[in-house]
Each structure stands twice: as C-alpha cells, then as structure tokens.
Design a protein around this motif. Structure first.
Motif, PDB file in Angstrom:
ATOM      1  N   PRO A 195       0.817  -1.219   0.000  1.00 46.32           N
ATOM      2  CA  PRO A 195       0.000   0.000   0.000  1.00 46.32           C
ATOM      3  C   PRO A 195       0.849   1.266   0.000  1.00 46.32           C
ATOM      4  N   ARG A 196       0.437   2.230  -0.824  1.00 43.18           N
ATOM      5  CA  ARG A 196       1.166   3.489  -0.965  1.00 43.18           C
ATOM      6  C   ARG A 196       0.382   4.632  -0.320  1.00 43.18           C
ATOM      7  N   ALA A 197       1.105   5.714  -0.024  1.00 39.31           N
ATOM      8  CA  ALA A 197       0.463   6.880   0.577  1.00 39.31           C
ATOM      9  C   ALA A 197      -0.584   7.473  -0.356  1.00 39.31           C
ATOM     10  N   ASP A 198      -0.330   7.418  -1.680  1.00 35.51           N
ATOM     11  CA  ASP A 198      -1.292   8.010  -2.615  1.00 35.51           C
ATOM     12  C   ASP A 198      -2.407   7.047  -3.009  1.00 35.51           C
ATOM     13  N   GLY A 199      -2.371   5.799  -2.496  1.00 36.44           N
ATOM     14  CA  GLY A 199      -3.444   4.846  -2.751  1.00 36.44           C
ATOM     15  C   GLY A 199      -3.429   4.193  -4.118  1.00 36.44           C
ATOM     16  N   THR A 200      -2.422   4.477  -4.961  1.00 37.91           N
ATOM     17  CA  THR A 200      -2.380   3.858  -6.284  1.00 37.91           C
ATOM     18  C   THR A 200      -1.933   2.401  -6.176  1.00 37.91           C
ATOM     19  N   ILE A 201      -2.372   1.592  -7.140  1.00 36.90           N
ATOM     20  CA  ILE A 201      -2.105   0.155  -7.144  1.00 36.90           C
ATOM     21  C   ILE A 201      -1.618  -0.254  -8.531  1.00 36.90           C
ATOM     22  N   ASP A 202      -0.511  -0.976  -8.582  1.00 41.22           N
ATOM     23  CA  ASP A 202      -0.011  -1.545  -9.837  1.00 41.22           C
ATOM     24  C   ASP A 202      -0.558  -2.955 -10.005  1.00 41.22           C
ATOM     25  N   LEU A 203      -0.974  -3.273 -11.219  1.00 40.98           N
ATOM     26  CA  LEU A 203      -1.488  -4.602 -11.545  1.00 40.98           C
ATOM     27  C   LEU A 203      -0.735  -5.140 -12.747  1.00 40.98           C
ATOM     28  N   HIS A 204      -0.321  -6.410 -12.687  1.00 43.35           N
ATOM     29  CA  HIS A 204       0.331  -7.068 -13.815  1.00 43.35           C
ATOM     30  C   HIS A 204      -0.706  -7.969 -14.487  1.00 43.35           C
ATOM     31  N   VAL A 205      -0.959  -7.732 -15.755  1.00 45.13           N
ATOM     32  CA  VAL A 205      -2.020  -8.458 -16.461  1.00 45.13           C
ATOM     33  C   VAL A 205      -1.468  -9.092 -17.720  1.00 45.13           C
ATOM     34  N   ARG A 206      -1.720 -10.377 -17.871  1.00 46.58           N
ATOM     35  CA  ARG A 206      -1.359 -11.074 -19.106  1.00 46.58           C
ATOM     36  C   ARG A 206      -2.625 -11.598 -19.765  1.00 46.58           C
ATOM     37  N   ALA A 207      -2.843 -11.231 -21.015  1.00 45.43           N
ATOM     38  CA  ALA A 207      -4.017 -11.699 -21.750  1.00 45.43           C
ATOM     39  C   ALA A 207      -3.889 -13.199 -22.003  1.00 45.43           C
ATOM     40  N   VAL A 208      -4.919 -13.949 -21.661  1.00 45.11           N
ATOM     41  CA  VAL A 208      -4.929 -15.390 -21.873  1.00 45.11           C
ATOM     42  C   VAL A 208      -5.982 -15.732 -22.911  1.00 45.11           C
ATOM     43  N   ASP A 209      -5.813 -16.851 -23.582  1.00 41.41           N
ATOM     44  CA  ASP A 209      -6.765 -17.276 -24.599  1.00 41.41           C
ATOM     45  C   ASP A 209      -8.156 -17.398 -23.989  1.00 41.41           C
ATOM     46  N   GLY A 210      -9.115 -16.711 -24.576  1.00 43.33           N
ATOM     47  CA  GLY A 210     -10.474 -16.768 -24.076  1.00 43.33           C
ATOM     48  C   GLY A 210     -10.721 -15.932 -22.845  1.00 43.33           C
ATOM     49  N   GLY A 211      -9.707 -15.224 -22.367  1.00 38.33           N
ATOM     50  CA  GLY A 211      -9.853 -14.411 -21.161  1.00 38.33           C
ATOM     51  C   GLY A 211     -10.526 -13.086 -21.467  1.00 38.33           C
ATOM     52  N   GLN A 212     -11.794 -12.965 -21.116  1.00 35.38           N
ATOM     53  CA  GLN A 212     -12.543 -11.753 -21.446  1.00 35.38           C
ATOM     54  C   GLN A 212     -11.966 -10.519 -20.753  1.00 35.38           C
ATOM     55  N   VAL A 213     -11.734 -10.624 -19.454  1.00 37.87           N
ATOM     56  CA  VAL A 213     -11.264  -9.468 -18.699  1.00 37.87           C
ATOM     57  C   VAL A 213      -9.796  -9.177 -18.996  1.00 37.87           C
ATOM     58  N   SER A 214      -8.954 -10.208 -18.995  1.00 36.70           N
ATOM     59  CA  SER A 214      -7.525  -9.981 -19.215  1.00 36.70           C
ATOM     60  C   SER A 214      -7.261  -9.374 -20.587  1.00 36.70           C
ATOM     61  N   THR A 215      -7.958  -9.855 -21.605  1.00 40.41           N
ATOM     62  CA  THR A 215      -7.769  -9.309 -22.950  1.00 40.41           C
ATOM     63  C   THR A 215      -8.195  -7.856 -23.017  1.00 40.41           C
ATOM     64  N   ALA A 216      -9.316  -7.533 -22.377  1.00 45.36           N
ATOM     65  CA  ALA A 216      -9.784  -6.148 -22.358  1.00 45.36           C
ATOM     66  C   ALA A 216      -8.793  -5.247 -21.628  1.00 45.36           C
ATOM     67  N   LEU A 217      -8.270  -5.719 -20.499  1.00 44.48           N
ATOM     68  CA  LEU A 217      -7.339  -4.903 -19.726  1.00 44.48           C
ATOM     69  C   LEU A 217      -6.038  -4.641 -20.484  1.00 44.48           C
ATOM     70  N   VAL A 218      -5.579  -5.631 -21.229  1.00 45.19           N
ATOM     71  CA  VAL A 218      -4.318  -5.466 -21.958  1.00 45.19           C
ATOM     72  C   VAL A 218      -4.508  -4.663 -23.239  1.00 45.19           C
ATOM     73  N   THR A 219      -5.576  -4.929 -23.992  1.00 40.22           N
ATOM     74  CA  THR A 219      -5.692  -4.382 -25.348  1.00 40.22           C
ATOM     75  C   THR A 219      -6.650  -3.207 -25.499  1.00 40.22           C
ATOM     76  N   LEU A 220      -7.594  -3.041 -24.584  1.00 38.26           N
ATOM     77  CA  LEU A 220      -8.633  -2.032 -24.779  1.00 38.26           C
ATOM     78  C   LEU A 220      -8.599  -0.891 -23.771  1.00 38.26           C
ATOM     79  N   VAL A 221      -8.285  -1.196 -22.538  1.00 42.85           N
ATOM     80  CA  VAL A 221      -8.320  -0.193 -21.481  1.00 42.85           C
ATOM     81  C   VAL A 221      -7.239   0.860 -21.693  1.00 42.85           C
ATOM     82  N   GLN A 222      -7.590   2.118 -21.400  1.00 43.14           N
ATOM     83  CA  GLN A 222      -6.665   3.231 -21.553  1.00 43.14           C
ATOM     84  C   GLN A 222      -6.709   4.112 -20.306  1.00 43.14           C
ATOM     85  N   PRO A 223      -5.668   4.934 -20.110  1.00 45.49           N
ATOM     86  CA  PRO A 223      -5.710   5.882 -18.984  1.00 45.49           C
ATOM     87  C   PRO A 223      -6.974   6.732 -19.037  1.00 45.49           C
TER      88      PRO A 223
END
Length: 370
Positions: A195-223
């Motif tokens: 946990p950080r003072a500013d509350g930010t969190i780093d996440l490591h995401v690898r898109a997996v075959d058929g992974g709906q959420v992981s694929t979206a997080l890697v390829t579609l999500v933007q700042p």
C-alpha cells in the motif's frame, strides 16, 4: 440434523449429470426470478462452473462444516459487489432444491429434501450474516480510474489504478476487477506493490486465450477509463509473523511476480534475506526484468534470479524452473517459501518441493479460482 452421508450420496448422483445441473439451475432461477438476471454476466459458462465447484466444496465438508465457514463468509462478503442481498437467498434456495429434485428422480425423498434445505439455510445464513457485517466496515466495491497503462509486450501490461475511496489491503492479497468492456465479469488480480500513501495500485495483467477481462485490460483499457474493484481477499500469500524470522524464498511464474514485488516492499521495512526466482517459458516473457534488476540493486538483502525454459532472445538467464533452481542453490532449507504463478507451475513446484523434503507447512500459495 443433517445426514451427511445421505447428502453426499445424493450430490454424487446429481453431479453425475454434469453441465446439465447448472444449466437447469440458472434457467429455473432466471425464469422464476427474472429480476436477478442483471446480476450475472451475459456469458454464463464460467459462472456455471463456479456453482458446481462451490456446491462440491460445501457438500464434501458438510460433516465438518466449520472448515468451510471462513470460505462461506468470504463468499458472502464478496457477493456484495454483485448486488446480492439477504432477500435474494430464498430465490436461490428454491431454484437449487428444484434442480436437485429434478436430477435425483425417484431417489428424491422428504428426508433428502430436509437435508438439503437445512444445509442451504446454514450456507445462506452464514453468507448473509458476513455480508451484513461487512457492510458496516467497507463499500461493496470501489470505483477506480486507470492512471497509467504500460504495454510491456503483445500479451502483457502493467496497469496503475487509483481507487476512490482508498482500498486497504495486505501485500499478497488479491482483488477482483470488472471493466465496462466486460460488464459483470470479475477476475482476480494481485497488487504488485505494498500500500502506498497516494493509494495507487499496480497490476500485472497477461491476456490469456479466451480471457474476457484480461484481454480487455491489456488491449482495450486506456488511462482515464473507469474500473470497478472488489474488496481484498486471500490469506495464502500474506506474510506470516514469526517469533524468529527465517529467510524467504519467492518462486514466481509469469505475472505471479506481482505479489512477490508487494512482499519485497513489505520486507524492506524490516529486511531479512530474500531470494526471488522468477521464471517464464521463454526469456522474452520476463516483462519486468530491468525493473527487478533495479530493485535487487537497491536492496542488498534481495537476491534476484530470473530463469526460463529457453532463452530465445539471449537475455542471459539460466534455464530451468524457479523451484528447480532454488533447490539446486540450496535456498529452501529452513526458509519460508512463497509460490505464485500459473496453476500448472504452482502444482508442479509444490510437488517438487515436498518430494525434495521441504515441509508442506513452509510452502505458502493462494487458491482463489477465477
């Protein structure tokens, strides 16, 4: 009083019908209580698997139900993010009993119906009570904004999010994520930082075959995108308090590196020897190699050892798995071992360690499912 043997035999009979069981259950639930349909994802395949797994866990422990009470309480707290209320539990119970009766056929009796009703009432009561208690302490979910998205390779991204309000967690715990790109579909990810003072969190995401959420997080999500985050869960990788702190060995595969980075940051507050072995099938999959080498250079108590099954790009890492190298380097004797990675890697590593004489109680890992 519940007849555990009778209940287990009936569940074995019902479960033999395979995928038909959850299909019938959810069809019955949605037909009789259509108002709950919006609580579930459009694609129900994964949800159907979870139902059977959850029932199997409860029934296999029905004669020692206290063993699964913590699991049921966590389920109750976690289901708040779906909008589940105490008033929804009777509808689920009715659909469940209808399903069990249907697949039991002539073997269904008033005694079995009574057993199932009592067992479900106990489960529902435990889950609902835990949810009500949690509602006094924390939100059902946190709204978060993506503040950075670093695409490390074709399949991997490091994403930084900021939650509102601040989400508290322990290093090694996991959270579930849901994105507008895949509504009502939640997946577990583990923060890669303490946990950080500013509350930010780093996440490591690898898109997996058929992974709906992981694929979206890697390829579609933007700042700037919004993400919904569930409460922190899990105890398997939370660092133990020891009267006499022992050396630590961390074995990570792929994005299983994330919780290890969080644990390393935790150890930095009270340093002791840490050996972190991080592996991948190919050296090109070591997406945070430079960052980990910098971390090892900063902490003189941290020994970082990357490895890969093959070094296709000449990144100068030894061949072998994290567990194989840790054992070869004689790091595991007398150490607390933290293990995270793909399911196959965790299972193979655990077996190798135990077969090599490492006490099972010294090996810590998490099993949360999807």
């Amino acid at each position: 009083m519940i007849n555990a043997d009778r209940l287990k035999k009936n569940w074995s009979l019902v479960a033999s019908h395979g995928e038909q069981v959850p299909l019938y259950f959810y069809s019955t639930l949605f037909l009789t209580h259509p108002e709950v349909r919006d609580m579930f994802p459009m694609n129900m395949a994964s949800q159907r698997d979870k139902l059977v797994a959850a029932l199997g866990t409860v029934i296999s422990n029905v004669d020692t139900i206290e063993r699964v009470v913590p699991h049921l309480q966590q389920l109750g707290r976690d289901h708040r993010k779906f909008g589940a209320l105490r008033d929804h539990y009777p509808a689920v119970g009715q659909a469940l009993l209808a399903t069990l009766e249907h697949f039991s056929g002539p073997h269904w009796t008033p005694a079995i119906a009574s057993d199932w009703s009592a067992a479900y009432d106990l489960v529902a009561q435990t889950m609902a009570d835990a949810a009500d208690e949690a509602a006094h302490r924390a939100p059902a979910w946190w709204d978060a904004e993506v503040v950075a998205h670093d695409r490390r390779d074709l399949d991997t991204a490091v994403i930084t999010i900021a939650t509102s309000p601040r989400l508290d967690y322990l290093p090694g715990q996991s959270v579930t994520l849901c994105t507008n790109w895949r509504p009502r579909v939640w997946r577990y990810y583990t923060p890669a930082n303490a946990p950080r003072a500013d509350g930010t969190i780093d996440l490591h995401v690898r898109a997996v075959d058929g992974g709906q959420v992981s694929t979206a997080l890697v390829t579609l999500v933007q700042p700037g995108d919004a993400i919904r985050v569930g409460p922190a869960v899990g105890t398997g990788l939370v660092m133990r308090r020891e009267a006499a702190p022992r050396p630590i060995v961390m074995l990570a595969g792929g994005t299983g590196l994330a919780p290890m980075k969080a644990l390393v940051e935790q150890v930095a507050a009270a340093p002791r020897p840490v050996a972190l072995y991080w592996g991948s099938r190919a050296a090109s999959g070591l997406y945070d190699l430079d960052g980990m080498r910098s971390m090892a250079a900063e902490y003189d108590w941290l020994d970082f050892a990357p490895c890969a099954d093959e070094d296709l790009f000449g990144r100068g890492v030894p061949s072998g798995s994290p567990a194989e190298l840790a054992l070869a380097h004689r790091r595991c004797t007398g150490a607390e071992i933290y293990l995270c990675g793909p399911t196959g890697m965790v299972e193979a590593s655990h077996k190798l360690l135990v077969d090599s004489g490492v006490p099972a109680g010294a090996i810590h890992y998490e099993s949360l499912g999807e």
